[in-house]
Design a protein around this motif. Structure first.
Motif, PDB file in Angstrom:
ATOM      1  N   VAL A  24       1.958  -6.827  -3.993  1.00  0.00           N
ATOM      2  CA  VAL A  24       2.674  -5.737  -3.309  1.00  0.00           C
ATOM      3  C   VAL A  24       4.185  -5.960  -3.269  1.00  0.00           C
ATOM      4  O   VAL A  24       4.952  -5.114  -3.759  1.00  0.00           O
ATOM      5  CB  VAL A  24       2.098  -5.519  -1.896  1.00  0.00           C
ATOM      6  N   PRO A  25       4.682  -7.061  -2.691  1.00  0.00           N
ATOM      7  CA  PRO A  25       6.145  -7.223  -2.644  1.00  0.00           C
ATOM      8  C   PRO A  25       6.778  -7.374  -4.017  1.00  0.00           C
ATOM      9  O   PRO A  25       7.890  -6.885  -4.255  1.00  0.00           O
ATOM     10  CB  PRO A  25       6.343  -8.487  -1.795  1.00  0.00           C
ATOM     11  N   MET A  26       6.078  -8.041  -4.947  1.00  0.00           N
ATOM     12  CA  MET A  26       6.644  -8.207  -6.283  1.00  0.00           C
ATOM     13  C   MET A  26       6.718  -6.871  -7.020  1.00  0.00           C
ATOM     14  O   MET A  26       7.667  -6.631  -7.774  1.00  0.00           O
ATOM     15  CB  MET A  26       5.824  -9.214  -7.084  1.00  0.00           C
ATOM     16  N   ALA A  27       5.755  -5.999  -6.808  1.00  0.00           N
ATOM     17  CA  ALA A  27       5.795  -4.680  -7.439  1.00  0.00           C
ATOM     18  C   ALA A  27       6.977  -3.868  -6.914  1.00  0.00           C
ATOM     19  O   ALA A  27       7.690  -3.201  -7.686  1.00  0.00           O
ATOM     20  CB  ALA A  27       4.490  -3.939  -7.183  1.00  0.00           C
ATOM     21  N   ALA A 140       5.166 -11.745   2.273  1.00  0.00           N
ATOM     22  CA  ALA A 140       4.893 -10.383   1.795  1.00  0.00           C
ATOM     23  C   ALA A 140       5.291  -9.349   2.844  1.00  0.00           C
ATOM     24  O   ALA A 140       5.898  -8.318   2.515  1.00  0.00           O
ATOM     25  CB  ALA A 140       3.412 -10.246   1.447  1.00  0.00           C
ATOM     26  N   ILE A 141       4.971  -9.610   4.101  1.00  0.00           N
ATOM     27  CA  ILE A 141       5.319  -8.674   5.180  1.00  0.00           C
ATOM     28  C   ILE A 141       6.833  -8.565   5.334  1.00  0.00           C
ATOM     29  O   ILE A 141       7.390  -7.467   5.446  1.00  0.00           O
ATOM     30  CB  ILE A 141       4.669  -9.125   6.505  1.00  0.00           C
ATOM     31  N   VAL A 142       7.522  -9.712   5.331  1.00  0.00           N
ATOM     32  CA  VAL A 142       8.977  -9.725   5.506  1.00  0.00           C
ATOM     33  C   VAL A 142       9.668  -8.964   4.382  1.00  0.00           C
ATOM     34  O   VAL A 142      10.537  -8.108   4.623  1.00  0.00           O
ATOM     35  CB  VAL A 142       9.502 -11.182   5.572  1.00  0.00           C
ATOM     36  N   ILE A 143       9.281  -9.250   3.132  1.00  0.00           N
ATOM     37  CA  ILE A 143       9.927  -8.597   1.995  1.00  0.00           C
ATOM     38  C   ILE A 143       9.627  -7.103   1.966  1.00  0.00           C
ATOM     39  O   ILE A 143      10.521  -6.274   1.751  1.00  0.00           O
ATOM     40  CB  ILE A 143       9.487  -9.256   0.674  1.00  0.00           C
ATOM     41  N   THR A 144       8.372  -6.738   2.203  1.00  0.00           N
ATOM     42  CA  THR A 144       7.989  -5.318   2.184  1.00  0.00           C
ATOM     43  C   THR A 144       8.736  -4.529   3.239  1.00  0.00           C
ATOM     44  O   THR A 144       9.287  -3.446   2.960  1.00  0.00           O
ATOM     45  CB  THR A 144       6.476  -5.175   2.391  1.00  0.00           C
ATOM     46  N   ILE A 182      14.057 -12.002  -4.021  1.00  0.00           N
ATOM     47  CA  ILE A 182      13.475 -12.385  -5.311  1.00  0.00           C
ATOM     48  C   ILE A 182      13.047 -13.850  -5.274  1.00  0.00           C
ATOM     49  O   ILE A 182      11.937 -14.206  -5.688  1.00  0.00           O
ATOM     50  CB  ILE A 182      14.473 -12.151  -6.455  1.00  0.00           C
ATOM     51  N   SER A 183      13.934 -14.708  -4.766  1.00  0.00           N
ATOM     52  CA  SER A 183      13.616 -16.140  -4.670  1.00  0.00           C
ATOM     53  C   SER A 183      12.410 -16.377  -3.778  1.00  0.00           C
ATOM     54  O   SER A 183      11.514 -17.162  -4.111  1.00  0.00           O
ATOM     55  CB  SER A 183      14.824 -16.915  -4.132  1.00  0.00           C
ATOM     56  N   LEU A 184      12.374 -15.700  -2.638  1.00  0.00           N
ATOM     57  CA  LEU A 184      11.250 -15.867  -1.712  1.00  0.00           C
ATOM     58  C   LEU A 184       9.938 -15.424  -2.349  1.00  0.00           C
ATOM     59  O   LEU A 184       8.896 -16.072  -2.166  1.00  0.00           O
ATOM     60  CB  LEU A 184      11.493 -15.053  -0.436  1.00  0.00           C
ATOM     61  N   SER A 185       9.972 -14.315  -3.090  1.00  0.00           N
ATOM     62  CA  SER A 185       8.742 -13.820  -3.712  1.00  0.00           C
ATOM     63  C   SER A 185       8.228 -14.806  -4.747  1.00  0.00           C
ATOM     64  O   SER A 185       7.015 -15.041  -4.856  1.00  0.00           O
ATOM     65  CB  SER A 185       8.977 -12.447  -4.346  1.00  0.00           C
ATOM     66  N   VAL A 186       9.141 -15.399  -5.529  1.00  0.00           N
ATOM     67  CA  VAL A 186       8.739 -16.390  -6.530  1.00  0.00           C
ATOM     68  C   VAL A 186       8.157 -17.616  -5.853  1.00  0.00           C
ATOM     69  O   VAL A 186       7.117 -18.147  -6.271  1.00  0.00           O
ATOM     70  CB  VAL A 186       9.941 -16.778  -7.418  1.00  0.00           C
TER      71      VAL A 186
END
Length: 275
Positions: A24-27, A140-144, A182-186
């Motif tokens: 989800v967040p990466m998309a 995921a929650i934070v980024i979304t 981006i860094s956090l998602s990776v």
């Protein structure tokens, strides 16, 4: 065995959950990266975290901390070099991330450890625990939420940075905030899909959605839907194919992009001929 068999096993259940939490967040990020022309930036950050992982292991701190700061160092140094030289941004990215990735390989070989390079590079989705899922879910929650709240500001930054600055938006904070996400998602995907395959989830969903729609709202929805379906389907198929889940997910995304490209090219060609 029937079609429900993969859902019985605990390790498969964890794989299904974390694949969705990563997808989800990466998309959503992939949409911003594709529109910003930053696809290579996602690739650069995903490769650049390796030396941070090794140094974090040596220092005895969480590997995610080292990976995050290594990714941010790559992003910041790329931006600085781009602003202070006449070399184009994509060239700078290529030099920085390949150099950091090479440094990571050298450090990994030089430092005795119980880390498995294959797991770092390609992940181990079937070996994750619920603690990994908890950390990935939090990220995921934070980024979304951040992307949803800052959506309009980030769109202004992407399409017209000068206008965004003129109307008083914190352009620099938004720029580095996007890089941090981006860094956090990776980093959050590191355990499950590794640093090599993370780039597929950071680019393919947005690229697929871009082929099908020209509005940003639907683009986010299409990218997220495609990413989640590919994630769940990839984990499910990997059980029957006896393959690793992460590469199977990436193959499904690649196949979806190929089919989407062919269909949309033919559709646009017919539209031009009809006009």
């Amino acid at each position: 065995m029937d079609w429900t068999t993969p859902f019985i096993f605990d390790f498969m259940q964890r794989a299904f959950v974390i694949s969705v939490l990563i997808a989800v967040p990466m998309a959503m990020l992939s949409c911003f990266l594709v529109l910003r022309g930053w696809s290579l930036m996602g690739d650069a950050i995903s490769h650049a975290v390796l030396p941070g992982i090794v140094l974090a292991y040596v220092a005895g701190i969480p590997l995610a901390v080292g990976a995050f700061f290594a990714g941010m160092f790559c992003a910041v140094s790329t931006g600085w070099l781009n602003l202070n030289s006449r070399i184009k941004e994509d060239t700078v990215m290529g030099v920085v991330f390949s150099g950091m990735f090479g440094l990571g390989i050298v450090l990994f070989a030089a430092v005795p450890s119980n880390l498995h390079l294959d797991h770092i590079l390609f992940g181990d989705m079937l070996g994750i625990g619920w603690s990994d899922i908890g950390w990935t879910g939090l990220v995921a929650i934070v980024i979304t939420l951040a992307l949803l709240v800052l959506r309009a500001d980030l769109m202004a930054l992407i399409f017209d940075p000068a206008h965004a600055q003129a109307i008083g938006l914190p352009v620099r904070a938004l720029h580095y905030g996007l890089l941090a996400m981006i860094s956090l998602s990776v980093v959050s995907a590191l355990t499950a899909i590794g640093i090599i395959l993370a780039i597929g989830l950071l680019i393919a969903p947005g690229a697929i959605a871009f082929l099908w729609t020209r509005r940003f709202g639907p683009m986010l929805a299409v990218a997220t839907g495609v990413s989640v379906v590919a994630a769940v389907s990839g984990v499910y198929l990997s059980f029957w194919l006896d393959s690793a889940p992460a590469p199977t997910i990436i193959l499904l995304l690649t196949a979806t992009f190929t089919v989407s490209f062919i269909i949309t090219v033919r559709r646009d060609r017919r539209a031009r001929q009809a006009a």
